[in-house]
Design an enzyme around this catalytic site. Structure first.
Site, PDB file in Angstrom:
ATOM      1  CB  VAL A 588      -8.757   4.510   0.431  1.00  0.00           C
ATOM      2  CG1 VAL A 588      -7.920   4.002  -0.724  1.00  0.00           C
ATOM      3  CG2 VAL A 588      -7.889   4.954   1.580  1.00  0.00           C
ATOM      4  CG  ASP A 722       3.065   1.731  12.105  1.00  0.00           C
ATOM      5  OD1 ASP A 722       2.952   0.860  12.997  1.00  0.00           O
ATOM      6  OD2 ASP A 722       2.122   2.451  11.751  1.00  0.00           O
TER       7      ASP A 722
END
Ligand code: NAG
Ligand code: NAG
Ligand code: NAG
Ligand code: NAG
Ligand code: NAG
Ligand code: NAG
Ligand code: NAG
Ligand code: NAG
Length: 904
Positions: A588, A722
């Site tokens: 990222v 999640d």
């Protein structure tokens, strides 16, 4: 031996083709419909007398029945064999394809011919668009009635409507349209309706096409006071009116050469305004010294010009302003001048009356849009013919328009298609109604999502979408409009908004399937891979019936807007200068777009296409396990997912800004969350200051709001699967947002296939009951949220093998049971919290993390409880100093540690 034959044949065909071509050219723009002619029966055909091509009317009208003229009638009357009659409905309309702005001569013919054996002649009205044209009354008209009008359509379609006015059944035999030059037969206002057209001859031949290339019909007329003069020579008729040669070959002069040449006509309606057209051509070669010169008086008014017609050359004199005739009798006088040696002459006359067409047609955009909607949903209502809004008495069922002022085009203001069995998505054409105020699509079988464009329709004040099969979110923009006063009616489960949802109204459909968010990346990779693959193949994939009701091209437009080039990705990340972290599927990077907007760019490496394979393995489909099909599924699935990611906007959900796919380079661009994730912040590493208790509560509220948005009000509801502290990210203002949400949507293919994935969540956060599907899946999210809440309160690791009780919930229970409440709270808070609010938060966390799902609250309740915690924290802040552990209420909770699963 065969060759000469072939040659001959070819030659023949060629000749034939030429003949056809020239005919076709001649009749260019002509519309000649033989009404009631069955389309299969020799349509089009050439009418033998005129050579005109006639075709069946069946392509231009959906209603009516076919009738046949009584075969026992005399042959002269049976010029036509069939007709169309309209036993059903009040107004039945032809939809003719015309050229906008063309000046048409339009002819309507009705010949009764006792087609129904009843011998009752019909009487009815004919309208052009919204305007009354003429009444047809066939009484005593054994050879029928023909009416002509000169009309310039304002659009490419023209509605010709037959309107029942009494008990008899409207009928029609033929419709003919002939384009004329645009500068001929002009009127100051209204339109011209043929009143008389005749040529002065002693013969009895009616002239039309092909004598008249414009197919005007010229009746013969003669009077005993007249004398005919004629010629066999062709005249020069090339002035614009193109008067037929046979009209110009004969002329009339008064028998008494010194008398006036006068003609009177009595109008059907005395008040009609009238236009006059006179055609002259000298048919005699005048000897030297002779002259024919005369003045024209029209109802006593002299035309400004003295006329002396030229030999074999047309002169047309016409009025440019309409007149009314005294007593309804119009008078034409031709008076020879004093030095003229010959009497006046006249070849032909045309008279037109003015009809007013005061009502403007409905706004063209609205008409196009409503036609699209009609076609799209296959609406076959009998009233849905002709102009939608006007005349008001024929307003289409389910519409309302503002049509009070006839001088502006009416516009549709209300569309009610409730209970019409509509299927498919909400038609995009609706957005073209710029003045629509109320839209009712309730009680249909509409599928797909609530389209965003509804929010942009500024005129809307009411939308009813109840009782449909819509899925997904109501666009935020629409909810914003609702706050501004828009009345929005949707089934409870479509509502996606934070905080104020009426939970009791909620119905959770059974078909919800949860997807685990760690599949997010995979799915997106697959999306990109597939986009890539499909682009290469240039093949369009057709999705079966209700695979996805969302228009794929619309999505791809949406997707295109968010698409970036690889070079743009490189530019925004300054050639990948600032890595922020690394995930399973790539690195990222920090980036900047539009000069200032910070973004997080996840760059997926080539090898990440691995995800595609994994994903494929995860796709399960029931019943029919043919291997070719997964591609099709996935494409459909992916379209839904990407659409979702791009459309979901909530302040507490991390949004996808864009994506890139170019020659194997795949990147996802998210909004940048400068304060990292919650776990990182709680850890206090990297020098971040300790989060205050009130800030923690606010973060919990934010995250809960995001989750509530996913759970409540959407059909099917979305399940995060999640929820964990590393998936809660914070922006620079410490607003918490959920990441990796949103792939938790199921979809069904034609009712046969159900696609779902089964990827595990994160150990420690997993619900011991672990509902993956069904309505209880949301309660698994609540469990995970409870664990996050415990992290916020205790700042303990979720799983820590070095602790007496490794799982955080077990540990908390253990501490509670020991009565060690101070030991539970994060020591970094140094007691700087209101114990009442801390206790409520702890109680809530334990409730959420209850091993038994039926004891857990839903997210709506969680949000309101947390909000109350924060309120009490803020209001009691002043007293916090005196508080110690004693101010905790008596510990009344008891947890059976046995119930807690060991971390997996
Ligand atoms: C009328 O004809 C035009 C032009 O052919 C077409 O675009 C339109 O869809 C038609 N309308 C109806 C109601 O059939
Ligand atoms: C017919 O008259 C027009 C003018 O009115 C002229 O231009 C044209 O040449 C004439 N045609 C013939 C064949 O004389
Ligand atoms: C012819 O008309 C003139 C003028 O109207 C009239 O004086 C004359 O008597 C008429 N001649 C005949 C034969 O009618
Ligand atoms: C012409 O006008 C005269 C008198 O004005 C009248 O007597 C005569 O009947 C008229 N003829 C026609 C054909 O209208
Ligand atoms: C007829 O006479 C007038 C004068 O009386 C004259 O101006 C005009 O030109 C003449 N017309 C013809 C065709 O000779
Ligand atoms: C309908 O309303 C719109 C907007 O108010 C206006 O522009 C239009 O002229 C109205 N039309 C009629 C026929 O009243
Ligand atoms: C929806 O479709 C089903 C079958 O396709 C039908 O039975 C049902 O009546 C429809 N519902 C509405 C509201 O039209
Ligand atoms: C809306 O109208 C515009 C202009 O008439 C047209 O280009 C567009 O295709 C229409 N949109 C829809 C969805 O029909």
């Amino acid at each position: 031996m065969e060759r000469p034959h072939e040659v001959l044949l070819v030659a023949l065909i060629a000749t034939f083709a030429v003949i056809h071509l020239s005919r076709a050219d001649d009749q260019e723009g002509f519309i000649s419909l033989d009404c009631g002619l069955p389309p299969s029966e020799a349509s089009p055909y050439i009418e033998p007398d005129t050579g005109l091509w006639f075709s069946s009317d069946s392509d231009f009208i959906q209603t009516g029945k076919i009738g046949k003229i009584d075969p026992s009638l005399p042959k002269t009357i049976k010029t036509y064999v069939t007709l169309r009659y309209f036993p059903d409905g009040i107004r039945n309309c032809y939809n003719l394809s015309v050229k906008q702005g063309t000046n048409y001569l339009m002819r309507f013919t009705a010949l009764y011919g006792n087609y129904d054996g009843l011998n009752i002649t019909p009487k009815f009205d004919v309208y052009v668009g919204p305007n009354f044209w003429v009444t047809i009354d066939l009484e005593n008209k054994i050879s029928g009635q023909s009416e002509e009008i000169i009309y310039i359509p304002r659009s490419n379609s023209l509605d010709l409507c037959l309107v029942k006015t009494g008990t008899t059944t409207p009928m029609i035999t033929s419709v003919e349209l002939r384009p004329l030059a645009n500068d001929l037969y002009i009127t100051e206002s209204g339109l011209l309706k043929s009143f008389k057209r005749y040529y002065l001859t002693s013969s009895d031949t009616i002239l039309s096409y092909p004598d008249d290339v414009k197919d005007r019909i010229w009746e013969p007329k003669f009077d005993p006071e007249w004398m005919q003069i004629s010629t066999n020579l062709q005249a020069n008729n090339s002035n614009d009116f193109l008067v037929p040669q046979n009209v110009l070959k004969t002329a009339a002069i008064p028998v008494n050469h010194t008398a006036r040449f006068n003609i009177s006509e009595e109008l059907d309606f005395p008040d009609d305004q009238i236009y006059l057209y006179l055609h002259f051509s000298e048919v005699q070669s005048l000897p030297i010294g002779d002259s024919r010169e005369f003045d024209i008086f029209w109802n006593g008014q002299q035309f400004d010009k003295t006329i002396s017609p030229e030999y074999l050359k047309t002169t047309t004199i016409y009025s440019t302003t309409p007149v009314t005739c005294k007593g309804g009798v119009c008078n034409l006088e031709l008076i020879r001048t004093t030095n003229s040696t010959l009497p006046p002459l006249l070849n032909a006359i045309e008279l037109y009356t003015v009809v007013k067409f005061p009502q403007l047609e409905t706004n063209e955009n609205d008409v196009v849009a409503i036609q699209k909607i009609k076609a799209r949903y296959g609406l076959n209502r009998i009233t849905w013919q002709g102009d939608p809004c006007v005349p008001q008495k024929f307003l289409w069922d389910g519409l309302n328009c503002n049509s009070t002022d006839t001088s502006t085009p009416p516009m549709i203001t209300y569309l009610n298609l409730s209970s019409n069995g509509l299927e498919g998505t909400i038609a995009a054409a609706i957005q073209n109604f710029t003045h629509l105020e109320k839209l009712d699509l309730s009680n249909n079988n509409l599928t797909g999502e609530v389209p965003e464009f509804l929010a942009n329709m500024k005129s809307l004040i009411l939308i009813n979408l109840k009782k449909n099969n819509l899925i997904g979110f109501i666009p935020q923009a629409l909810l914003d409009r609702e706050k501004e006063g828009l009345q929005l009616f949707v089934d409870g489960e479509h509502r996606c908004f934070s905080g104020s949802c009426d939970v009791t109204e909620k119905k959770i459909p059974v078909k919800t399937v949860a997807f685990v968010s760690s599949a997010t990346f995979m799915v997106i990779i697959v999306v990109l891979v597939l986009i890539f693959v499909f682009k290469k193949k240039k093949k369009s994939i057709k999705l079966g019936g209700n695979v996805t009701s969302t228009n794929i091209s619309e999505i791809s437009i949406e997707m295109k807007k968010k698409k970036y080039n690889y070079s743009e990705v490189m530019e925004m990340t300054k050639n990948l200068a600032r890595p922020l972290g690394e995930g399973g599927f790539g690195v990222v990077y920090h980036g900047v777009i539009n000069g200032s907007q910070q973004v997080a760019v996840k760059l997926l490496s080539q090898s990440s296409t691995q995800g595609y394979k994994e994903f494929k393995a995860e796709v399960r489909y029931r019943r029919n396990s043919v291997y070719v099909k997964p591609m099709r599924f996935m494409y459909a699935f992916i379209v839904l997912q990407v659409e979702l990611l791009l459309r979901v906007h909530h302040i507490n959900l991390v949004s996808l800004v864009g994506y890139c796919e170019e020659r194997g380079h795949l990147a996802l661009i998210y909004e940048y969350m400068s304060n990292g994730d919650l776990k990182h912040l709680l850890s206090g590493k990297h020098g971040s200051s300790v989060l205050k208790w009130s800030t923690r509560l606010q973060i919990a509220i934010d995250a809960a709001l995001g989750l509530e948005y996913l759970h409540i009000g959407c059909r099917p509801p979305m399940v995060h699967r999640d929820v964990k502290s590393t998936n809660i990210l914070l922006d620079e203002g410490f607003t918490a947002k959920l990441a990796d949400f949103g792939l938790s949507r199921s979809f069904q293919l034609g009712g046969e296939f159900h696609v779902s994935t089964a990827v595990a969540g994160t150990p420690g956060y997993l619900d011991p009951e672990s509902y993956r599907t069904g309505r209880l899946a949301e309660l698994s999210d609540v469990y995970s949220f409870g664990i996050v809440l415990l992290e916020i309160i205790t700042n303990q690791d979720v799983v820590d093998q070095t602790r007496k009780k490794s799982h955080i919930a077990e540990w908390t229970t253990f501490m509670l049971n020991r009565g060690d409440i101070n030991g539970i709270m994060d020591p970094k808070l140094h007691g700087d919290y209101n114990s009442h609010s801390a206790w409520r938060a702890l109680e809530l966390a334990m409730l959420c993390a209850n091993p038994s799902s039926e004891n857990r609250p839903n997210m709506f309740q969680v949000v309101s409880e947390l909000k109350e915690c924060l309120t009490s924290e803020i209001s009691m802040k002043g007293n916090s100093q005196d508080l110690d552990s004693q101010s905790f209420p008596k510990v009344s909770m008891s947890y059976d540690t046995q119930d807690f699963p060991s971390a997996r």
